[in-house]
Design an enzyme around this catalytic site. Structure first.
Site, PDB file in Angstrom:
ATOM      1  N   ASP A 119       0.821  -1.209   0.000  1.00 48.88           N
ATOM      2  CA  ASP A 119       0.000   0.000   0.000  1.00 48.88           C
ATOM      3  C   ASP A 119       0.858   1.263   0.000  1.00 48.88           C
ATOM      4  O   ASP A 119       0.473   2.293  -0.557  1.00 48.88           O
ATOM      5  CB  ASP A 119      -0.983   0.005   1.183  1.00 48.88           C
ATOM      6  CG  ASP A 119      -2.254   0.777   0.843  1.00 48.88           C
ATOM      7  OD1 ASP A 119      -2.765   0.607  -0.283  1.00 48.88           O
ATOM      8  OD2 ASP A 119      -2.731   1.555   1.681  1.00 48.88           O
ATOM      9  N   GLU A 134       0.153  10.806   5.316  1.00 52.34           N
ATOM     10  CA  GLU A 134       0.020   9.365   5.188  1.00 52.34           C
ATOM     11  C   GLU A 134       1.356   8.707   4.848  1.00 52.34           C
ATOM     12  O   GLU A 134       1.694   7.654   5.391  1.00 52.34           O
ATOM     13  CB  GLU A 134      -0.999   9.091   4.085  1.00 52.34           C
ATOM     14  CG  GLU A 134      -1.697   7.772   4.219  1.00 52.34           C
ATOM     15  CD  GLU A 134      -2.836   7.681   3.217  1.00 52.34           C
ATOM     16  OE1 GLU A 134      -3.781   8.499   3.329  1.00 52.34           O
ATOM     17  OE2 GLU A 134      -2.778   6.839   2.335  1.00 52.34           O
ATOM     18  N   GLU A 146     -11.006   6.510  -2.524  1.00 52.47           N
ATOM     19  CA  GLU A 146     -10.980   6.923  -1.113  1.00 52.47           C
ATOM     20  C   GLU A 146     -12.085   6.236  -0.307  1.00 52.47           C
ATOM     21  O   GLU A 146     -11.879   5.814   0.830  1.00 52.47           O
ATOM     22  CB  GLU A 146     -11.138   8.447  -1.003  1.00 52.47           C
ATOM     23  CG  GLU A 146      -9.996   9.254  -1.632  1.00 52.47           C
ATOM     24  CD  GLU A 146      -8.699   9.197  -0.845  1.00 52.47           C
ATOM     25  OE1 GLU A 146      -8.209   8.093  -0.579  1.00 52.47           O
ATOM     26  OE2 GLU A 146      -8.163  10.277  -0.521  1.00 52.47           O
ATOM     27  N   GLU A 161      -9.532  -3.008  -6.309  1.00 54.30           N
ATOM     28  CA  GLU A 161      -9.469  -2.996  -4.837  1.00 54.30           C
ATOM     29  C   GLU A 161      -9.612  -4.410  -4.267  1.00 54.30           C
ATOM     30  O   GLU A 161      -8.908  -4.775  -3.333  1.00 54.30           O
ATOM     31  CB  GLU A 161     -10.551  -2.070  -4.248  1.00 54.30           C
ATOM     32  CG  GLU A 161     -10.281  -0.577  -4.467  1.00 54.30           C
ATOM     33  CD  GLU A 161      -9.150  -0.012  -3.598  1.00 54.30           C
ATOM     34  OE1 GLU A 161      -8.719  -0.676  -2.632  1.00 54.30           O
ATOM     35  OE2 GLU A 161      -8.680   1.106  -3.902  1.00 54.30           O
TER      36      GLU A 161
HETATM   37  C1  LIG Z   1      -5.278   0.258  -2.603  1.00 53.87           C
HETATM   38  C2  LIG Z   1      -5.697   1.500  -1.899  1.00 53.87           C
HETATM   39  N1  LIG Z   1      -6.884   2.049  -2.164  1.00 53.87           N
HETATM   40  C3  LIG Z   1      -7.264   3.195  -1.531  1.00 53.87           C
HETATM   41  C4  LIG Z   1      -6.456   3.801  -0.607  1.00 53.87           C
HETATM   42  C5  LIG Z   1      -6.925   5.040   0.118  1.00 53.87           C
HETATM   43  N2  LIG Z   1      -6.400   6.218  -0.442  1.00 53.87           N
HETATM   44  C6  LIG Z   1      -5.257   6.780   0.011  1.00 53.87           C
HETATM   45  O1  LIG Z   1      -4.610   6.369   0.914  1.00 53.87           O
HETATM   46  C7  LIG Z   1      -5.213   3.194  -0.353  1.00 53.87           C
HETATM   47  N3  LIG Z   1      -4.346   3.705   0.539  1.00 53.87           N
HETATM   48  N4  LIG Z   1      -4.872   2.045  -1.009  1.00 53.87           N
END
Ligand SMILES: Cc1ncc(CNC=O)c(N)n1
Length: 224
Positions: A50, A91, A143, A213
């Protein structure tokens, strides 16, 4: 009152694509965090991947900002997106601290193909051929999946282990929920005025994002 019963596009889509949406927001990885059964090596694998994703997400969000500046009918959109950029800055710093806590060496994490595919998809949306409506709708979707997923791990009755609560708070907190809601309002405002073609493209992008996702969570199991 005029317009009160008009269907809101994003709500319509989430109803229509409910199964895949639940696949993305109630994935076994998330349910494992919520009930405390998650394998910590899966969590660490997700953390490393991530971090790579979030670094690639920054230029995508920058492209949304640029499109808003050129195309938006509301100046306030810029402030919302800029808030998103600022959150990503925090983040990235958080990932570094968190990774060192878990003994994950971020510099040596190799991006998985699934991750690269998702990053490449977001990169394709940075093209000038993709309009602001499509871009902001995609931004909202990315998000919101994290917000809905991690908020679920903090709900009453969840058994999220103490050491994972911080992660869940990062995306599951009310402020982030409010921010996603604002992105949703912007997306719906734009979709309402968009051409059929743009609306159709935005819906396909949403489906692609949900699929990416699900795959991204699947990657945590290490079976790919
Ligand atoms: C794979 C994925 N999708 C959405 C997010 C959330 N957006 C930013 O942080 C994230 N971190 N990772």
């Amino acid at each position: 009152m005029e317009g009160t019963d008009r269907a809101v596009m994003t709500d319509t889509w989430l109803k229509k694509h409910r199964l895949i949406y639940l696949g993305a927001t109630r994935h076994p990885f998330i349910l494992g965090i919520r009930d405390g059964s998650v394998d910590l090596s899966s969590f660490k694998r997700w953390l490393g991947q991530d971090y790579i994703f979030v670094r690639a997400f920054v230029p995508f969000v920058a492209s949304v900002l640029l499109k808003a500046w050129k195309e938006s009918d509301d100046n306030a959109d810029i402030d919302v997106i800029l808030g998103g950029v600022a959150a990503l800055n925090d983040e990235i710093a958080w990932f570094k601290t968190e990774a060192s806590k878990w003994g994950v060496a971020l510099e040596s994490v190799v991006p998985q193909q699934i991750n690269l595919n998702y990053c490449r998809f977001l990169e394709s949306l940075t093209s000038p051929d993709v309009d602001y409506t499509q871009a902001i709708t995609a931004f909202w979707a990315v998000e919101t999946v994290y917000q809905e997923s991690f908020a679920h791990c903090l709900e009453e009755g969840s058994k999220t282990p103490e050491e994972l609560k911080q992660t869940c708070h990062r995306w599951g907190n009310d402020g982030f929920g409010q921010y996603c809601h604002t992105l949703k309002s912007i997306a719906d405002r734009r979709l309402e005025k968009a051409s059929k073609e743009v609306v159709a493209k935005a819906e396909l992008n949403l489906l692609s994002i949900l699929e990416h996702e699900v795959e991204f969570w699947n990657m945590s199991h290490g079976a790919v």
